[in-house]
Design a protein around this motif. Structure first.
Motif, PDB file in Angstrom:
ATOM      1  N   UNK A  12      22.436 -39.322 -64.465  1.00  0.00           N
ATOM      2  CA  UNK A  12      23.661 -38.779 -65.057  1.00  0.00           C
ATOM      3  C   UNK A  12      24.628 -39.878 -65.503  1.00  0.00           C
ATOM      4  N   UNK A  13      24.682 -40.951 -64.681  1.00  0.00           N
ATOM      5  CA  UNK A  13      25.637 -42.022 -64.985  1.00  0.00           C
ATOM      6  C   UNK A  13      25.259 -42.822 -66.227  1.00  0.00           C
ATOM      7  N   UNK A  14      23.976 -42.788 -66.566  1.00  0.00           N
ATOM      8  CA  UNK A  14      23.506 -43.581 -67.712  1.00  0.00           C
ATOM      9  C   UNK A  14      24.280 -43.293 -68.997  1.00  0.00           C
ATOM     10  N   UNK A  15      24.601 -42.019 -69.200  1.00  0.00           N
ATOM     11  CA  UNK A  15      25.250 -41.668 -70.471  1.00  0.00           C
ATOM     12  C   UNK A  15      26.789 -41.639 -70.385  1.00  0.00           C
ATOM     13  N   UNK A  16      27.321 -41.951 -69.212  1.00  0.00           N
ATOM     14  CA  UNK A  16      28.783 -41.912 -69.073  1.00  0.00           C
ATOM     15  C   UNK A  16      29.410 -43.135 -69.746  1.00  0.00           C
ATOM     16  N   UNK A  17      30.411 -42.900 -70.619  1.00  0.00           N
ATOM     17  CA  UNK A  17      31.028 -44.036 -71.318  1.00  0.00           C
ATOM     18  C   UNK A  17      32.555 -44.057 -71.238  1.00  0.00           C
ATOM     19  N   UNK A  18      33.136 -43.167 -70.393  1.00  0.00           N
ATOM     20  CA  UNK A  18      34.596 -43.241 -70.240  1.00  0.00           C
ATOM     21  C   UNK A  18      34.975 -42.959 -68.795  1.00  0.00           C
ATOM     22  N   UNK A  19      36.158 -43.464 -68.428  1.00  0.00           N
ATOM     23  CA  UNK A  19      36.631 -43.257 -67.053  1.00  0.00           C
ATOM     24  C   UNK A  19      36.782 -41.768 -66.760  1.00  0.00           C
ATOM     25  N   UNK A  68      27.662 -46.706 -56.575  1.00  0.00           N
ATOM     26  CA  UNK A  68      27.288 -46.463 -57.978  1.00  0.00           C
ATOM     27  C   UNK A  68      28.509 -46.172 -58.841  1.00  0.00           C
ATOM     28  N   UNK A  69      29.419 -45.342 -58.297  1.00  0.00           N
ATOM     29  CA  UNK A  69      30.632 -45.016 -59.057  1.00  0.00           C
ATOM     30  C   UNK A  69      31.496 -46.257 -59.292  1.00  0.00           C
ATOM     31  N   UNK A  73      32.458 -47.897 -62.857  1.00  0.00           N
ATOM     32  CA  UNK A  73      33.866 -48.028 -63.218  1.00  0.00           C
ATOM     33  C   UNK A  73      34.157 -49.435 -63.765  1.00  0.00           C
ATOM     34  N   UNK A  74      33.650 -50.448 -63.080  1.00  0.00           N
ATOM     35  CA  UNK A  74      33.853 -51.829 -63.526  1.00  0.00           C
ATOM     36  C   UNK A  74      33.220 -52.080 -64.885  1.00  0.00           C
ATOM     37  N   UNK A  75      32.025 -51.510 -65.034  1.00  0.00           N
ATOM     38  CA  UNK A  75      31.288 -51.663 -66.288  1.00  0.00           C
ATOM     39  C   UNK A  75      32.109 -51.126 -67.471  1.00  0.00           C
ATOM     40  N   UNK A  76      32.674 -49.929 -67.251  1.00  0.00           N
ATOM     41  CA  UNK A  76      33.459 -49.297 -68.330  1.00  0.00           C
ATOM     42  C   UNK A  76      34.723 -50.126 -68.634  1.00  0.00           C
ATOM     43  N   UNK A  77      35.404 -50.605 -67.596  1.00  0.00           N
ATOM     44  CA  UNK A  77      36.625 -51.397 -67.805  1.00  0.00           C
ATOM     45  C   UNK A  77      36.316 -52.648 -68.610  1.00  0.00           C
TER      46      UNK A  77
END
Ligand code: DAH
Length: 323
Positions: A12-19, A68-69, A73-77
């Motif tokens: 699920x996290x693979x496609x997440x691109x925003x906080x 994982x979260x 989060x760091x990745x997105x920032x």
């Protein structure tokens, strides 16, 4: 080894691109009614022996999910920060405003072009002058009131002054060259005057000298007529009145008519006095000519309809940007 729940979360996290999306998913797993939270609540229903094992398993799962979260989060920032330095080449560019030529310089430049086309040479002379060139050579008698007529700024060094007009350059040029002459002298001049709308301590003049075998007032009139017509871009009415200058004989005051029909005094002129030619080493029996001088500030004021000379030197952009 990770559990089914963790595997699914990773997917699920693979496609997440925003906080924002990340927070939504986090709620689904770790929120009040999240999958993992609910699983903890189920613990009570289990038989005693199984409860401990399941408990340890869930703790581990929770810890993994939280990591994982955090990672995501760091990745997105990081990604967002990178995007901020991205240059969008489709945006309109910054505007650089170009400067332009000062109205006074415009008049000088245009005047020079007009005279150059008529075969005149542009000549310069010193602003710090000696008494001889500024007055004596130009036939100002020692005790003549004309010397006071031009309120002179004298410097400490004896016999030196800030030139009160550009006429001394006539003599300087004639001394060093042989006739015929056709020159103009644009330049700054100084007088010890109280400043008002039409007087400044420092102002600009343009001098003209033409000497040849048979130069007459007729040539003078033709040349200034041509000059005025081109400078003001219309047919200008010109009037000659008798005047007095020690360095010309006869002398004239020149008036031009503005668009409303008013006569405006705009230059001094005359046939070069034989004494001035003599003082410059030119034989007045062989050569003759005319000279004139005008205030470039005044000419620019007439051309652009400006009523205060001080505006030229004020550096006020509200004024300058109009030209
Ligand atoms: N130099 C004079 C002045 O500043 C102006 C002038 C008058 C110049 C007559 C000339 C001339 O060349 O012939 O008031």
């Amino acid at each position: 080894m990770s559990s089914k729940v963790i595997e699914e979360l990773k997917n699920n996290l693979k496609i997440v691109n925003s906080q924002e999306k990340l927070e939504n998913i986090k709620a689904k797993y770790l929120g009040k009614k999240g999958i993992i939270t609910l699983a903890f609540k189920e613990l009570g229903k289990l038989a005693h022996e199984k409860r401990k094992e399941r408990g340890v398993f869930l703790q581990k799962e929770k810890k993994q999910a939280e990591n994982l979260f955090l990672q995501k989060k760091e990745e997105i920032t990081k990604k967002l920060k990178k995007e901020k330095t991205f240059v969008d080449i489709t945006l309109p560019g910054k505007k650089f405003s170009l400067g332009h030529i000062h109205p006074l310089s415009q008049v000088f430049k245009q005047s020079q072009e007009i005279f150059e086309k008529m075969g005149f040479l542009v000549v310069e002379g010193p602003e710090l002058e000696i008494e001889w060139y500024n007055f004596d050579a130009l036939n100002f008698p020692k005790d003549h009131p004309a010397r006071e007529m031009q309120d002179t700024l004298w410097v400490k060094e004896k016999g030196k002054l800030m030139r009160t007009h550009t006429s001394p350059v006539q003599v300087r040029y004639m001394e060093k060259n042989s006739p015929p002459f056709r020159i103009i002298v644009p330049g700054v001049t100084f007088r010890n005057e109280a400043t008002d709308a039409s007087h400044e301590v420092q102002f600009n003049q343009l001098e003209c000298l033409m000497v040849d075998k048979e130069v007459s007032v007729v040539d003078f009139k033709a040349i200034i007529q041509n000059f005025f017509d081109q400078l003001f871009e219309r047919k200008v009415k010109v009037r000659l009145r008798p005047g007095f200058f020690p360095f010309t004989e006869p002398s004239f005051e020149i008036d031009i008519q503005d668009k409303k029909g008013n006569w405006l005094e705009c230059m001094g002129a005359g046939m070069v006095h034989p004494k001035v030619l003599e003082n410059s080493g030119v034989d007045p029996q062989k050569w003759q000519g005319f000279a004139f001088g005008f205030g470039a500030d005044r000419m620019a004021m007439i051309k652009f309809g400006i009523n205060d000379i001080r505006l030229f030197y004020s550096s006020d952009l509200r004024f300058l940007n109009q030209f």
